[in-house]
Design an enzyme around this catalytic site. Structure first.
Site, mmCIF file in Angstrom:
data_model
loop_
_atom_site.group_PDB
_atom_site.id
_atom_site.type_symbol
_atom_site.label_atom_id
_atom_site.label_comp_id
_atom_site.label_asym_id
_atom_site.label_seq_id
_atom_site.Cartn_x
_atom_site.Cartn_y
_atom_site.Cartn_z
ATOM 1 N N HIS A 109 -1.005 -9.054 1.650
ATOM 2 C CA HIS A 109 -0.972 -7.592 2.519
ATOM 3 C C HIS A 109 -2.048 -7.743 3.430
ATOM 4 O O HIS A 109 -2.879 -8.465 3.568
ATOM 5 C CB HIS A 109 -0.784 -6.442 1.624
ATOM 6 C CG HIS A 109 0.199 -6.265 0.599
ATOM 7 N ND1 HIS A 109 1.622 -6.118 1.308
ATOM 8 C CD2 HIS A 109 0.432 -6.091 -0.677
ATOM 9 C CE1 HIS A 109 2.337 -5.711 0.316
ATOM 10 N NE2 HIS A 109 1.828 -5.713 -0.734
ATOM 11 N N SER A 110 -2.009 -6.842 4.772
ATOM 12 C CA SER A 110 -2.996 -6.903 5.577
ATOM 13 C C SER A 110 -4.336 -6.705 5.050
ATOM 14 O O SER A 110 -5.559 -7.429 5.182
ATOM 15 C CB SER A 110 -2.635 -6.040 6.660
ATOM 16 O OG SER A 110 -2.842 -4.766 6.225
ATOM 17 N N GLU A 111 -4.466 -5.864 4.013
ATOM 18 C CA GLU A 111 -5.784 -5.718 3.310
ATOM 19 C C GLU A 111 -5.708 -5.367 1.838
ATOM 20 O O GLU A 111 -4.565 -4.800 1.398
ATOM 21 C CB GLU A 111 -6.461 -4.646 3.753
ATOM 22 C CG GLU A 111 -7.716 -5.300 4.653
ATOM 23 C CD GLU A 111 -7.050 -5.007 6.403
ATOM 24 O OE1 GLU A 111 -7.704 -5.450 7.162
ATOM 25 O OE2 GLU A 111 -5.963 -4.432 6.335
ATOM 26 N N THR A 112 -6.616 -6.008 1.013
ATOM 27 C CA THR A 112 -6.644 -5.619 -0.485
ATOM 28 C C THR A 112 -8.041 -5.025 -0.647
ATOM 29 O O THR A 112 -9.079 -5.642 -0.378
ATOM 30 C CB THR A 112 -6.313 -6.875 -1.529
ATOM 31 O OG1 THR A 112 -4.847 -7.514 -1.319
ATOM 32 C CG2 THR A 112 -6.412 -6.628 -2.759
#
Length: 275
Positions: free
Chosen positions: A44-47
Site C-alpha cells: 500500500h502507499s504507506e504502512t
C-alpha cells in the site's frame, strides 16, 4: 504479530486510501529492513508501525511510516488508520499522542463513531519557479507553483477541476523531476467546479519515485492545501476532495500554525504476520 488494513478518509470499504497498520509490542523498534520488507509485502502507499511509549510524559505511541520502497517523513492517512485500529482493537477513544521523528508530536482525536481528527503542523508554500520537465510531466500549464519546505512537495495550482481530473502523468518524467529537485512528490489542485458542491477544492498527489505513482487520498498534502485554499477562499474550514480513482474527502480547519484534518475510516482486513 497482528496486522490490519484500513481504508482511511472514507466511510465505506474499498474507497479512500488503504493503509497497513502494525501495532508493535513494547520494547525497541524492529530493524528498519524488516519494516521495509513488511511495507513492500503490504504494497500500500504507506504502512504505519506504532510502538507503545513506556514513559507517557510526551506521547502515548511512537509512529513511523514506510512506503513500499522508502521510509516516509509524514503520512496522514496511515496515522488516521492507526488511530482507528487503536479505537476498534484497544478501545482507545479521545486524544492520542504520537511521537514522530521528523514532525514532533502528532495528535489524533477519535470519537465514538467513525470520525477521527488529525492535529498536524500547517505547511506554508512559498512561490517557486516552474521546474524543468513539469509541463511535459503533466501536459498542463500551472497558474502557480509553490514549495512547502517542511513537507518537501511541489504544489501545482491548475486553472480548474476538469484540468486536474484530466491530467495523465508521465510517471518516468515525474519521478525524474522529483529526484532532481529533491521532492517527495507533486500535488496538483484547483477550485471545485461550482459553488455549493460538498467540497471546496480538488487535488491529486503523485510520488512515483517513492513507489507511489498516485496516492488515493493524502492527508499530509492537505497540511499545505488547507492553508493555501483557506487564504484564497477566505474561510478557515473547508473540505477537499482528492480526485483519485478511489477518491476521498478531507475536512480541514486552520488553528494558527496547526491544521486539523478530519475523516472517517473502515477496517477491511486483519491478519497475522508470520515472518
Amino acid at each position: 504479530m497482528r496486522f490490519h488494513i484500513v481504508d482511511a478518509f472514507t466511510d465505506r470499504p474499498f474507497a479512500g486510501n488503504p493503509a497497513g497498520v502494525c501495532l508493535l509490542p513494547a520494547g525497541e523498534w524492529p530493524v528498519d529492513p524488516w519494516m521495509q520488507r513488511v511495507a513492500a509485502e503490504m504494497n500500500h502507499s504507506e504502512t504505519a508501525f506504532a510502538l507503545p511509549v513506556p514513559d507517557k510524559a510526551d506521547a502515548d505511541w511512537a509512529i513511523r511510516w514506510f512506503t513500499p520502497v522508502v521510509e516516509a517523513k509524514l503520512c496522514g492517512h496511515a496515522t488516521l488508520a492507526t488511530a482507528h485500529v487503536l479505537r476498534t482493537e484497544r478501545g482507545l477513544l479521545g486524544t492520542m499522542r504520537f511521537s514522530s521523528r521528523q514532525h514532533g508530536i502528532l495528535v489524533t482525536h477519535a470519537d465514538e463513531e467513525s470520525s477521527i481528527t488529525l492535529d498536524f503542523p500547517a505547511a506554508t508554500g512559498t512561490p517557486t519557479p516552474v521546474p524543468e520537465g513539469l509541463l511535459e510531466a503533466l501536459a498542463a500549464k500551472p497558474e502557480a507553483t509553490l514549495h512547502p519546505p517542511a513537507l518537501g512537495d511541489l504544489l501545482v495550482v491548475l486553472p480548474d477541476e476538469a484540468t486536474v481530473r484530466a491530467v495523465a502523468p508521465d510517471w518516468n518524467v515525474v519521478a525524474d523531476l522529483t529526484r532532481r529537485a529533491g521532492l517527495r512528490g507533486v500535488i496538483i489542485t484547483a477550485p471545485s467546479a461550482e459553488p455549493g458542491l460538498e467540497y471546496d477544492f480538488v487535488s491529486r498527489f503523485f510520488a512515483p519515485a517513492s513507489g507511489i505513482p498516485e496516492d488515493p487520498v493524502t492527508g499530509g498534502a492537505h497540511t499545505v492545501l488547507a492553508p493555501y485554499w483557506s487564504a484564497r477562499l477566505g474561510r478557515d474550514r473547508l473540505t477537499g476532495l482528492q480526485a483519485s480513482e478511489h477518491t476521498g474527502l478531507v475536512r480541514t480547519a486552520l488553528h494558527g500554525d496547526r491544521v486539523h484534518l478530519t475523516g472517517d475510516a473502515v477496517s477491511v482486513m486483519d491478519g497475522t504476520l508470520r515472518a
